[in-house]
Design an enzyme around this catalytic site. Structure first.
Site: not given
Lengths: 137, 306
Positions: B51-52, B80, B101, B129
């Site tokens: 959703r974000t 990696k 994120r 957030h």
């Protein structure tokens, strides 16, 4: 107990009793070639008991680290047997690569090459917080 | 380079200005449809959050911009062993702005310290957030018409709920705020948020375990989900998950003009039957989030160009 006075070096005085060994470890004094003495539980009018560290040799020490461990400590610089400077240590605003963040969720726990930075957020209660995750030191 | 990692990176004046921009976008979407033409947003999602990510992407598309990025760390060089610093220096060569994120707290700050383009924190673990908080603020403004003189109840997981901490930080800067903190003992608001934010700003607050007892006082009820991913121990999660479930019957004493908010996704803490109540605002929050992200992207790109 007598410890000889030093000619050229540093005396960290007024260390809170019990913090002498912590400072010794964190300052990395074990790696020095010159004589180093830790005197524990010395009688003190001001503190009751205190620790003292004497370093008999010229060396660089991290004042920020002393300020973090024990802001009441004082540092005396001795040259040719004379006291040339005496300074009290304030808590540093920022600690860089002195302590590590213990929060397993912090980015610094996985990216080992990141500089470990802590900021003083509450001087009264001696609270340092990680720059990245804001966890308490 | 200006980035937004924490809601406190924005002054209250800047938040007011973002809200004005968002409201103007809502009124005049065409005016903004080409504002970000030839600009690229990189959505770097090292942890899935549909959703974000979609909110950021739709925000950029509605500004006429383009989007590049990834939606899980497994498809990137991070798998990696590449550092965040290296990743964002590379991305800075391709995009004009980053939304990141990351499951590790502080990762977007590391990104902002190394990128040559603005970075927006789209959530870092249980930490910050800020764009969710911007969505919450626009919702409060549009539904209540003000930021001062409000009694705001936070209910559920106040310990790990980063949206709660951020909104408390943001609202603590306004006059006449009272917080009502409703949670089980194990999920109480952390002491440092209480001390460093609420008590430091002399804000009135109440801590309770009973939602019903305080319901009639509230202007805003902010519900939260007990997040399984924040627990190391599943037993604790299962025990606390059902602490508070908002059902229509519990709203009988609530003010007529109270608003019910939730950062979503919900599990079972708000009964679906509450969705029909006119006080339910959580889907409006989602839409408001897109508008605030549009306003923020615009602001940061304009500042970067200046």
């Amino acid at each position: 107990m007598n410890i000889d006075s030093i000619t050229n070096g540093i005396v960290i005085d007024h260390i809170t009793a019990g913090s002498g060994m912590v400072l010794y470890e964190l300052l990395g004094l074990a790696t020095l070639e010159c004589p180093v003495a830790i005197i524990k539980n010395v009688g003190s009018k001001k503190l009751g008991k205190k620790d003292i560290i004497k370093i008999d040799g010229e060396t660089e020490i991290d004042f920020d680290l002393i300020g973090y461990v024990d802001p009441k400590a004082t540092v005396n610089v001795i040259k040719n047997g004379e006291l040339v400077s005496k300074r009290s240590i304030d808590m540093p605003e920022k600690l860089v690569n002195v302590i590590k963040c213990k929060n397993p969720r912090c980015i610094s726990s996985t990216e080992q090459e990141l500089t470990q930075v802590f900021k003083l957020t509450d001087k009264e209660n001696k609270v340092y917080r990680c720059l990245y995750c804001e966890s308490k030191a | 380079m200006r980035s937004v990692i924490d809601i406190l990176d924005l002054t209250t004046q800047e938040i007011d200005s973002l809200i004005s921009t968002a409201e103007d976008i809502i009124e005049n979407p065409d005016k903004y449809a080409h504002k970000c033409e030839r600009k690229k947003l990189a959505t770097l999602f090292f942890e899935p959050s549909t959703r974000t990510r979609l909110s950021f992407e739709s925000a950029m598309y509605e500004l006429g911009g383009q989007v590049i990025g990834f939606s899980s760390a497994s498809s990137t060089s991070a798998s990696k062993g590449e550092s965040v610093a290296d990743t964002v220096q590379v991305i800075s060569c391709y995009a004009d702005i980053i939304a990141m994120r990351h499951p590790k707290e502080g990762a977007p700050l590391v990104a902002a310290m190394n990128a040559s383009i603005p970075v927006i924190n789209a959530g870092d673990g249980g930490h910050n957030h800020p764009t969710q908080t911007l969505a919450d603020l626009l919702t409060i403004k549009r539904e209540k018409g003000r930021f001062n003189n409000l009694t705001i109840g936070f209910c559920g997981d106040l310990k790990f709920g980063r949206t709660v901490h951020s909104l408390i930080n943001a609202m603590a800067r306004y006059e006449g705020i009272k917080f009502v903190l409703i949670s089980p003992e194990e999920l109480k608001l952390p002491g440092y948020v209480k001390k460093d934010v609420i008590e430091k700003n002399n804000i009135e607050y109440v801590q309770t375990t009973s939602l019903e007892e305080v319901m009639s006082e509230l202007d805003v009820l902010y519900m939260t989900r007990v997040q399984q991913e924040r627990f190391f121990n599943e037993e604790d999660y299962l025990r606390l998950r059902d602490s508070y479930i908002l059902e229509p019957s519990k709203l009988k004493d609530a003010k007529e003009d109270m608003i019910i908010m939730h950062p979503l996704p919900r599990v079972n803490e708000i009964s679906v039957a509450v969705d029909k109540d006119k006080r339910a605002c959580y889907f409006k929050q989602v839409l408001n989030g897109k508008y605030m992200r549009m306003a923020l992207i615009l602001k940061l790109l304009e500042e970067a160009q200046a």
